[in-house]
Design a protein around this motif. Sequence first.
Motif, mmCIF file in Angstrom:
data_model
loop_
_atom_site.group_PDB
_atom_site.id
_atom_site.type_symbol
_atom_site.label_atom_id
_atom_site.label_comp_id
_atom_site.label_asym_id
_atom_site.label_seq_id
_atom_site.Cartn_x
_atom_site.Cartn_y
_atom_site.Cartn_z
ATOM 1 N N ALA A 2 -28.396 41.658 33.410
ATOM 2 C CA ALA A 2 -28.874 41.284 32.277
ATOM 3 C C ALA A 2 -29.143 40.051 32.042
ATOM 4 C CB ALA A 2 -28.542 42.197 31.379
ATOM 5 N N ARG A 3 -28.185 39.250 32.463
ATOM 6 C CA ARG A 3 -28.358 37.675 32.192
ATOM 7 C C ARG A 3 -29.336 37.107 33.132
ATOM 8 N NH1 ARG A 3 -23.822 35.000 29.245
ATOM 9 N NH2 ARG A 3 -22.254 36.717 28.576
ATOM 10 N N LEU A 4 -29.544 37.703 34.142
ATOM 11 C CA LEU A 4 -30.536 36.947 35.136
ATOM 12 C C LEU A 4 -31.747 37.348 34.817
ATOM 13 C CD1 LEU A 4 -31.314 35.647 37.903
ATOM 14 C CD2 LEU A 4 -30.919 37.854 38.737
ATOM 15 N N ALA A 5 -32.131 38.561 34.308
ATOM 16 C CA ALA A 5 -33.248 38.953 33.687
ATOM 17 C C ALA A 5 -33.619 38.221 32.448
ATOM 18 C CB ALA A 5 -33.379 40.569 33.410
#
Length: 78
Positions: A2-5
Motif C-alpha cells: 500500500a505504501r508503494l501504491a
Amino acid sequence: MARLAAFIVMLIPGLMAAGGIKFMRDTLFGKLISPFPFLWVQFVVGIILFVLGFGFFAGFLLHRDRKNGKVAPRFQKK
C-alpha cells in the motif's frame, strides 16, 4: 504494498507540478521549448500543470488526514 501504491500516486502529480514550474521558469528566461508555438502558451500550460499537480497532491493529503482524524474541526466533512 500500500505504501508503494501511495508513493506512485504521489509521484505522478509531483512530476506534473515540477514540469509546470520548469515550463514557467523557461518562459521567464525566454527559452521556448519545441512543442509550444509561443511563450505565452508555454506559460499557460505550465500554470495548468502546476495547479493540477499541486491540487491533486493537496487533495490526497487532505483526504488521508481526514481518514486518520488529524485535521482541524473546520476541515472535517459535515
